[in-house]
Write a protein that holds these residues in place. Structure first.
Motif, PDB file in Angstrom:
ATOM      1  N   LEU A  12      -6.229  -9.437   4.699  1.00  0.00           N
ATOM      2  CA  LEU A  12      -5.371  -8.506   3.975  1.00  0.00           C
ATOM      3  C   LEU A  12      -4.066  -8.243   4.719  1.00  0.00           C
ATOM      4  O   LEU A  12      -2.986  -8.174   4.116  1.00  0.00           O
ATOM      5  N   GLU A  13      -4.154  -8.108   6.033  1.00  0.00           N
ATOM      6  CA  GLU A  13      -2.939  -7.900   6.830  1.00  0.00           C
ATOM      7  C   GLU A  13      -1.997  -9.095   6.694  1.00  0.00           C
ATOM      8  O   GLU A  13      -0.781  -8.931   6.539  1.00  0.00           O
TER       9      GLU A  13
ATOM     10  N   ILE B 185      -0.196  -9.075   3.333  1.00  0.00           N
ATOM     11  CA  ILE B 185       0.936  -8.136   3.314  1.00  0.00           C
ATOM     12  C   ILE B 185       2.134  -8.726   4.052  1.00  0.00           C
ATOM     13  O   ILE B 185       3.281  -8.630   3.590  1.00  0.00           O
TER      14      ILE B 185
ATOM     15  N   LEU C  71       3.810 -11.389   1.846  1.00  0.00           N
ATOM     16  CA  LEU C  71       4.696 -10.787   0.853  1.00  0.00           C
ATOM     17  C   LEU C  71       5.968 -10.249   1.510  1.00  0.00           C
ATOM     18  O   LEU C  71       7.059 -10.296   0.920  1.00  0.00           O
ATOM     19  N   SER C  72       5.830  -9.762   2.739  1.00  0.00           N
ATOM     20  CA  SER C  72       7.013  -9.274   3.461  1.00  0.00           C
ATOM     21  C   SER C  72       8.000 -10.402   3.725  1.00  0.00           C
ATOM     22  O   SER C  72       9.223 -10.193   3.694  1.00  0.00           O
TER      23      SER C  72
ATOM     24  N   GLY D 162       1.505  -9.703  -5.917  1.00  0.00           N
ATOM     25  CA  GLY D 162       0.937  -8.408  -5.555  1.00  0.00           C
ATOM     26  C   GLY D 162      -0.189  -7.985  -6.482  1.00  0.00           C
ATOM     27  O   GLY D 162      -1.216  -7.468  -6.035  1.00  0.00           O
TER      28      GLY D 162
ATOM     29  N   SER E 174       7.991  -7.033  12.583  1.00  0.00           N
ATOM     30  CA  SER E 174       7.041  -6.256  11.778  1.00  0.00           C
ATOM     31  C   SER E 174       5.654  -6.245  12.414  1.00  0.00           C
ATOM     32  O   SER E 174       4.957  -5.229  12.385  1.00  0.00           O
TER      33      SER E 174
END
Length: 448
Positions: free
Chosen positions: A189-190, A193, A196-197, A229, A314
């Motif tokens: 999951l990380e 994300i 998508l970033s 998403g 990030s």
């Protein structure tokens, strides 16, 4: 027509990518000290054995609860399914080898196809990225492991998801990482994300390059991000959130006490050794200088470098928040996430960027002393062993067989160290420098 040398050619064919991935991954898994049924791997065997035989340790509460829904539920289903066709020992080994192979392929693809590093240096940098551990923050931040576990199996899905995001394919990127989420929900999951970033960072770069922001650019971003998403949200909800909703909950304080006790060395940065922080600092300084060099001296891949730079920033911010909410203000979701396990992405991409900057500085100066040394070594060897010397190929075959029969079993019997893998990978690299492609089909030092 003269054949192009692997030392000057830019792009590998698919066959070469598969071929060199096979050699590097095979050398690595043979000499890295593969384990089965030892240490933590023993803990991972129990759910599979329980699924195979319901009567296995029937009165053991820990074993009985290990097959219930939880973070390793889908991992256990996969292993139990494969055991129907091959033995458990082979399932663990083949899955780990497939993981090694895929990571090697993705790294070769990234260095050669995205950053356009030539064949020889792509192989060298892949060997380094695969074997080098610049620093160590806990037990879960390694790119590879010497035994199969869910956090290792998810790594190829994470790397591939990041690369697809760099290529501006968010839906496919999320589809790939969704498979990885089945085996390691937090790391997967990380990574989703962060993938998508990367898409967002790409559009920020486009906007900054044109110095304009209009509704059309925003529409293109939403068109890319929203489907990916929504897909991720639906997948997480169906395969994880709905299932977890049916599990009886326990008191948060008791859960956190047990979780922290079990994973103390992975989630508490204050317990990481000082030398790890020193090595991290040195690595990060090298990374900063590499980005600075590429900014002023390299005109291609600007968008990808911008995306990678802010992705790495990030990751560092994410880890700092992990420290904040796991040691100063205890937050259950952050503690469970174990943010420092995602550092493997920082190390993998960091190594590629550092050595890419080194490579560019090397080819930018044709008289660089390292380049002169490397190619003079090759030419001197060619003078000693001329290409038209027919018995040479048979001699190479004999040396390979001698290595296989005598030397390799001794190494495998008495060592289980990762540097052995690195040494023999470098031997293969030197082999490529010496003999080029001509003799590869006659005798490759696979060392197994």
């Amino acid at each position: 027509m003269k054949q192009t040398s692997i030392h000057s050619r830019k792009l590998m064919s698919i066959i070469e990518l598969l071929y060199y991935s096979f050699i590097i991954s095979t050398i690595s898994i043979l000499f890295i000290g593969y384990q089965y049924g030892e240490g933590d791997s023993l803990f991972l065997l129990m759910p599979a054995l329980k699924n195979i035989d319901p009567l296995y340790l029937i009165n053991d509460h820990f074993v009985n609860s290990s097959v219930e829904f939880g973070p390793r539920y889908y991992w256990t289903l996969l292993v139990s399914f494969l055991v129907k066709y091959i033995s458990l020992e082979h399932v663990f080994f083949y899955l780990l080898y497939l993981t090694y192979y895929t990571i090697t392929y993705i790294t070769l693809y990234t260095t050669n196809r995205i950053f356009k590093i030539n064949v020889l240096f792509s192989i060298l940098f892949t060997i380094i990225a695969f074997n080098l551990i610049p620093f160590n923050f806990g037990a879960g931040d390694h790119l590879i492991s010497n035994y199969l576990k869910p956090s290792t199996l998810v790594k190829p899905f994470c790397l591939l998801s990041i690369i697809l995001a760099l290529k501006n394919r968010p839906v496919l990127s999320i589809c790939i990482i969704c498979i990885g989420i089945l085996f390691s929900p937090t790391t997967g999951l990380e990574t989703a994300i962060f993938s998508l970033s990367i898409i967002v960072f790409g559009y920020i770069y486009d906007i900054s390059s044109t110095n304009s922001l209009d509704s059309w650019q925003l529409y293109k971003l939403l068109k890319k991000i929203l489907p990916a998403g929504i897909l991720l949200l639906l997948f997480i909800s169906y395969y994880w959130l709905f299932e977890y909703a049916n599990i009886p909950t326990i008191d948060n304080s008791k859960y956190l006490d047990a979780f922290i006790f079990r994973n103390y060395h992975n989630i508490t940065p204050s317990q990481f050794p000082v030398r790890a922080y020193i090595r991290f600092l040195f690595f990060s300084i090298c990374l900063i200088f590499s980005f600075r060099y590429l900014t002023f001296n390299y005109s291609d891949n600007r968008r990808e470098l911008f995306q990678i730079k802010y992705l790495l920033v990030s990751i560092l911010i994410f880890c700092f928040l992990g420290y904040l909410f796991s040691e100063i203000y205890l937050v259950k979701s952050w503690i469970i996430a174990m943010p420092f396990r995602i550092v493997f992405l920082y190390k993998w991409l960091g190594i590629i960027i550092i050595f890419f900057a080194f490579y560019h500085s090397l080819i930018a100066k044709q008289t660089h002393p390292i380049k002169i040394l490397l190619y003079s070594f090759k030419e001197n060897i060619k003078q000693i062993v001329p290409e038209n010397f027919i018995p040479t190929k048979y001699l190479l075959v004999m040396l390979s067989l001698l290595t296989t029969i005598i030397f390799v079993p001794l190494i495998k019997a008495y060592t289980q160290l990762q540097w052995i893998s690195f040494i023999f990978s470098i031997i293969f690299f030197v082999w490529l420098i010496i003999v080029n492609n001509k003799y590869l089909r006659y005798g490759i030092p696979l060392l197994f």
